[in-house]
Design a protein around this motif. Structure first.
Motif, PDB file in Angstrom:
ATOM      1  N   LEU A  51       1.873   6.505  -7.089  1.00 26.41           N
ATOM      2  CA  LEU A  51       0.806   7.259  -7.741  1.00 26.41           C
ATOM      3  C   LEU A  51       0.950   8.761  -7.516  1.00 26.41           C
ATOM      4  O   LEU A  51       0.574   9.564  -8.372  1.00 26.41           O
ATOM      5  N   GLN A  52       1.489   9.131  -6.378  1.00 29.05           N
ATOM      6  CA  GLN A  52       1.698  10.553  -6.108  1.00 29.05           C
ATOM      7  C   GLN A  52       2.931  11.095  -6.831  1.00 29.05           C
ATOM      8  O   GLN A  52       3.045  12.301  -7.034  1.00 29.05           O
TER       9      GLN A  52
ATOM     10  N   PRO B 236      -5.086   8.348  -4.325  1.00 35.36           N
ATOM     11  CA  PRO B 236      -4.530   9.609  -3.852  1.00 35.36           C
ATOM     12  C   PRO B 236      -4.810  10.727  -4.842  1.00 35.36           C
ATOM     13  O   PRO B 236      -5.042  10.498  -6.025  1.00 35.36           O
ATOM     14  N   SER B 237      -4.762  11.940  -4.337  1.00 32.04           N
ATOM     15  CA  SER B 237      -4.936  13.105  -5.199  1.00 32.04           C
ATOM     16  C   SER B 237      -3.730  13.266  -6.081  1.00 32.04           C
ATOM     17  O   SER B 237      -2.632  12.852  -5.757  1.00 32.04           O
ATOM     18  N   SER B 238      -3.923  13.908  -7.248  1.00 34.92           N
ATOM     19  CA  SER B 238      -2.815  14.158  -8.156  1.00 34.92           C
ATOM     20  C   SER B 238      -1.969  15.324  -7.687  1.00 34.92           C
ATOM     21  O   SER B 238      -0.890  15.562  -8.226  1.00 34.92           O
ATOM     22  N   GLU B 239      -2.458  16.082  -6.736  1.00 32.25           N
ATOM     23  CA  GLU B 239      -1.711  17.236  -6.246  1.00 32.25           C
ATOM     24  C   GLU B 239      -0.641  16.805  -5.237  1.00 32.25           C
ATOM     25  O   GLU B 239      -0.820  15.866  -4.495  1.00 32.25           O
TER      26      GLU B 239
ATOM     27  N   VAL C  67       0.836  -1.201   0.000  1.00 33.33           N
ATOM     28  CA  VAL C  67       0.000   0.000   0.000  1.00 33.33           C
ATOM     29  C   VAL C  67       0.870   1.250   0.000  1.00 33.33           C
ATOM     30  O   VAL C  67       0.621   2.207  -0.742  1.00 33.33           O
ATOM     31  N   ALA C  68       1.920   1.242   0.802  1.00 35.06           N
ATOM     32  CA  ALA C  68       2.804   2.410   0.887  1.00 35.06           C
ATOM     33  C   ALA C  68       3.500   2.669  -0.449  1.00 35.06           C
ATOM     34  O   ALA C  68       3.610   3.824  -0.888  1.00 35.06           O
ATOM     35  N   GLU C  69       3.985   1.597  -1.100  1.00 34.93           N
ATOM     36  CA  GLU C  69       4.647   1.756  -2.394  1.00 34.93           C
ATOM     37  C   GLU C  69       3.680   2.291  -3.442  1.00 34.93           C
ATOM     38  O   GLU C  69       4.025   3.170  -4.245  1.00 34.93           O
TER      39      GLU C  69
END
Length: 282
Positions: A115-116, A279-282, A108-110
């Motif tokens: 993705l961020q 996650p958000s793209s920001e 999950v962390a990876e």
């Protein structure tokens, strides 16, 4: 039959049967390899013996994976059966067995970190596409093959037409991605309007453009992720608009994983079995 004629006849059959361009490219490659190898084989050998010798040499001298060996076998068998109208006997035993391997899924962390960290590349929304793959459990090319008609934002679903194995399926769409998809649709609409004015058609599958020529300029058939540049459709040699190439996504993921020092490939994002949090793209 010389190599040039063999390849032309193979292409003709593949296109009549509406095979994918990727399949055509792979089969032509292996047919070229096989026919070049025939030059060094004793002519007295049967076709089955020649194919067996070809596959054996691939395994011994090129150390190919089981998947590549099976690709070569399928390509040559297809050529004999569909082009030469000759069915080879007793070749099933030549199939290389694929080793049983555990499927790798990132933690999950990876996944969240990757993705961020994916940056949009070459003007394409590769970060959004990466989150689509993860959030919807898609294969790499599936989001790229989406057309406007394949999105139902009111029901939060995507229609995947002609996915792996030629099967259609419906997947759920995370609501958090809808606002960005709407913005992407606006970009696709601008490309579509410009192409429509310049009479540049969108590439359609199989013979659909001949049967329904108006579909080439119809909004529902527009790519969600259109390419920035037009290209020439191999079968017709006409100028068309294709979708974004998957290499842009693969390079964006590669840059992100190298930056993070982790080993994650794009297609591995869909293997995650835990609850998906986008996650958000920001």
């Amino acid at each position: 039959m010389n190599l040039t004629i063999a390849i032309e006849r193979l292409r003709d059959v593949l296109r009549r049967q509406h095979m994918a361009l990727a399949t055509e490219s792979t089969y032509v490659y292996w047919l070229r390899q096989y026919m070049n190898a025939l030059n060094s084989m004793p002519p007295a050998l049967s076709s089955e013996q020649k194919l067996e010798l070809f596959l054996t040499n691939l395994a011994r001298h090129r150390d190919l994976s089981a998947n590549s060996q099976n690709q070569a076998l399928n390509a040559v068998l297809y050529f004999y059966k569909e082009v030469l109208r000759q069915t080879l006997q007793g070749v099933d035993a030549l199939r290389a067995k694929r080793p049983a391997r555990l499927r790798h899924a990132p933690t999950v962390a990876e996944t969240q970190a990757l993705l961020q960290s994916i940056r949009d590349r070459a003007g394409y929304p590769t970060n959004l596409i990466g989150r689509l793959i993860y959030g919807c459990g898609l294969r790499v090319c599936e989001p790229l093959n989406l057309r406007i008609k394949d999105l139902n934002l009111e029901r939060f679903t995507l229609f995947l037409i002609g996915a792996k194995g030629g099967k259609d399926r419906v997947v759920s769409l995370p609501r958090s991605l809808v606002p960005e998809l709407i913005q992407q649709m606006k970009f696709a609409e601008a490309v579509w309007r410009r192409d429509k004015q310049n009479r540049i058609p969108v590439m359609l599958p199989h013979q659909l453009a001949l049967k329904y020529p108006d579909y080439q300029f119809a909004w529902p058939w527009t790519w969600l992720f259109p390419s920035h540049h037009t290209c020439f459709h191999p079968p017709t040699h006409s100028e068309v608009r294709y979708r974004m190439h998957e290499a842009n996504l693969q390079r964006a993921v590669r840059d992100a994983r190298r930056k993070l020092g982790i080993s994650v490939l794009p297609h591995e994002l869909r293997h995650h079995s835990e609850c998906r949090i986008i996650p958000s793209s920001e």
